[in-house]
Scaffold this active site. Structure first.
Site, PDB file in Angstrom:
ATOM      1  N   ASP A   1     -10.714  -0.865 -28.622  1.00 56.50           N
ATOM      2  CA  ASP A   1      -9.687  -1.864 -28.869  1.00 56.50           C
ATOM      3  C   ASP A   1      -9.971  -3.024 -27.903  1.00 56.50           C
ATOM      4  OD1 ASP A   1      -7.025  -3.052 -29.159  1.00 56.50           O
ATOM      5  OD2 ASP A   1      -6.577  -2.085 -27.238  1.00 56.50           O
TER       6      ASP A   1
ATOM      7  N   ASP B   1      -7.379  -5.991 -26.570  1.00 58.02           N
ATOM      8  CA  ASP B   1      -6.338  -6.314 -25.590  1.00 58.02           C
ATOM      9  C   ASP B   1      -5.852  -5.084 -24.837  1.00 58.02           C
ATOM     10  OD1 ASP B   1      -5.883  -9.163 -25.988  1.00 58.02           O
ATOM     11  OD2 ASP B   1      -5.238  -8.596 -27.998  1.00 58.02           O
TER      12      ASP B   1
HETATM   13  O1  M1P Z   1      -4.955  -7.135 -30.282  1.00 58.17           O
HETATM   14  C1  M1P Z   1      -3.617  -6.793 -30.203  1.00 58.17           C
HETATM   15  C2  M1P Z   1      -2.713  -7.893 -30.757  1.00 58.17           C
HETATM   16  O2  M1P Z   1      -3.004  -9.133 -30.126  1.00 58.17           O
HETATM   17  C3  M1P Z   1      -2.149 -10.186 -30.465  1.00 58.17           C
HETATM   18  O3  M1P Z   1      -0.831  -9.834 -30.093  1.00 58.17           O
HETATM   19  P1  M1P Z   1       0.147 -10.743 -29.187  1.00 58.17           P
HETATM   20  O4  M1P Z   1      -0.157 -12.162 -29.517  1.00 58.17           O
HETATM   21  O5  M1P Z   1       1.505 -10.263 -29.580  1.00 58.17           O
HETATM   22  O6  M1P Z   1      -0.170 -10.419 -27.756  1.00 58.17           O
HETATM   23  C4  M1P Z   1      -2.158 -10.444 -31.958  1.00 58.17           C
HETATM   24  O7  M1P Z   1      -3.384 -11.048 -32.322  1.00 58.17           O
HETATM   25  C5  M1P Z   1      -1.936  -9.154 -32.730  1.00 58.17           C
HETATM   26  O8  M1P Z   1      -2.194  -9.388 -34.099  1.00 58.17           O
HETATM   27  C6  M1P Z   1      -2.862  -8.056 -32.257  1.00 58.17           C
HETATM   28  O9  M1P Z   1      -2.569  -6.846 -32.908  1.00 58.17           O
END
Ligand code: M1P
Length: 239
Positions: free
Chosen positions: A9, A11
């Site tokens: 993953d 983030d």
């Molecule tokens: O990668 C995880 C998430 O990252 C973003 O979330 P947020 O802007 O809420 O931090 C979005 O791109 C979301 O679609 C994605 O799942």
């Protein structure tokens, strides 16, 4: 048939949420790639993944899956993409978008900015605060939402109204919406050649966007709390 692939993953796993990857992580992924195949599976669209991991991301890894794999690349080449527009049809989409915008308009939260809905190839991203908030506003919303549960409440209500859709909270300020089954397990259909599929993610709890792939029988999956932990566990397993 003893091939292994390690899927990451983005983030919270390879980077701090919505931040740029650090050089030590990029170096580590290259090093790991000399031992096993490496793939990226992010909830974000491709432009955000490239923003965070680099313009050459698609070329660097064996597989890159943006929007959970609804857009897929192998060895730098485009494989396939899904279309939410085609799947749902304009009338259903319009009804969903109208309902969402009405719901957000009636929400009383500390601040609102712009871009409450981001329409992507295979999913819709919904943000109660609005996607074009600043980094500070994004961090504050995440903290606020831990107790206010704005997104959890929305997801519960929306899930009852739209049982054919799936909702998952992957980041700090938004949640993703897509047809049932178009979660991160979607990308596994491209990986039939592998005997072992490892997965590392931070949002592996129920409702998080790593949950389905985490509990899948096809994966050997790990929950991590930071990019540092990702590197540490990988070193224990693959070195
Ligand atoms: O990668 C995880 C998430 O990252 C973003 O979330 P947020 O802007 O809420 O931090 C979005 O791109 C979301 O679609 C994605 O799942």
């Amino acid at each position: 048939m003893s091939k292994k692939i390690v899927l990451f993953d983005v983030d919270g796993t390879l980077t701090i949420p919505r931040n740029m990857v650090k050089k030590n992580m990029l170096d580590f992924l290259q090093e790991l790639n000399t031992k096993v195949d490496v793939g990226i599976v992010g909830g974000s669209d491709l432009s955000k993944i490239k923003e965070q991991l680099g313009e050459n991301t698609v070329e660097l890894y064996d597989y890159v899956f943006s929007e959970n794999g609804l857009m897929a690349f192998k060895d730098g080449k485009f494989l396939e993409e899904q279309s939410l527009k085609k799947y749902m049809g304009e009338d259903k989409l319009k009804e969903f978008i109208n309902y969402t915008l009405h719901y957000i308009a009636d929400l009383d939260i500390p601040i609102k900015r712009g871009t409450f809905i981001e329409f992507r190839n295979g999913m819709i991203n919904v943000s109660p605060i609005g996607r074009n908030c600043s980094q500070e506003e994004r961090d504050n919303f995440e903290t606020y939402d831990k107790t206010a549960n704005i997104r959890k409440t929305m997801v519960n209500i929306f899930q009852k109204k739209y049982p054919e859709l799936q909702f998952s909270i992957g980041g700090q300020i938004s949640f993703d919406v897509f047809p049932r089954g178009w979660d991160k397990t979607y990308c596994l259909k491209f990986l039939e050649e592998y005997e072992s599929i490892y997965f590392f993610g931070d949002k592996t709890f129920e409702g998080g966007n790593d949950h389905e792939i985490f509990i899948s029988d096809r994966t050997i999956a790990y929950t991590v709390k930071s990019p540092e932990e990702t590197i540490r566990i990988c070193r224990e397993i693959f070195y």
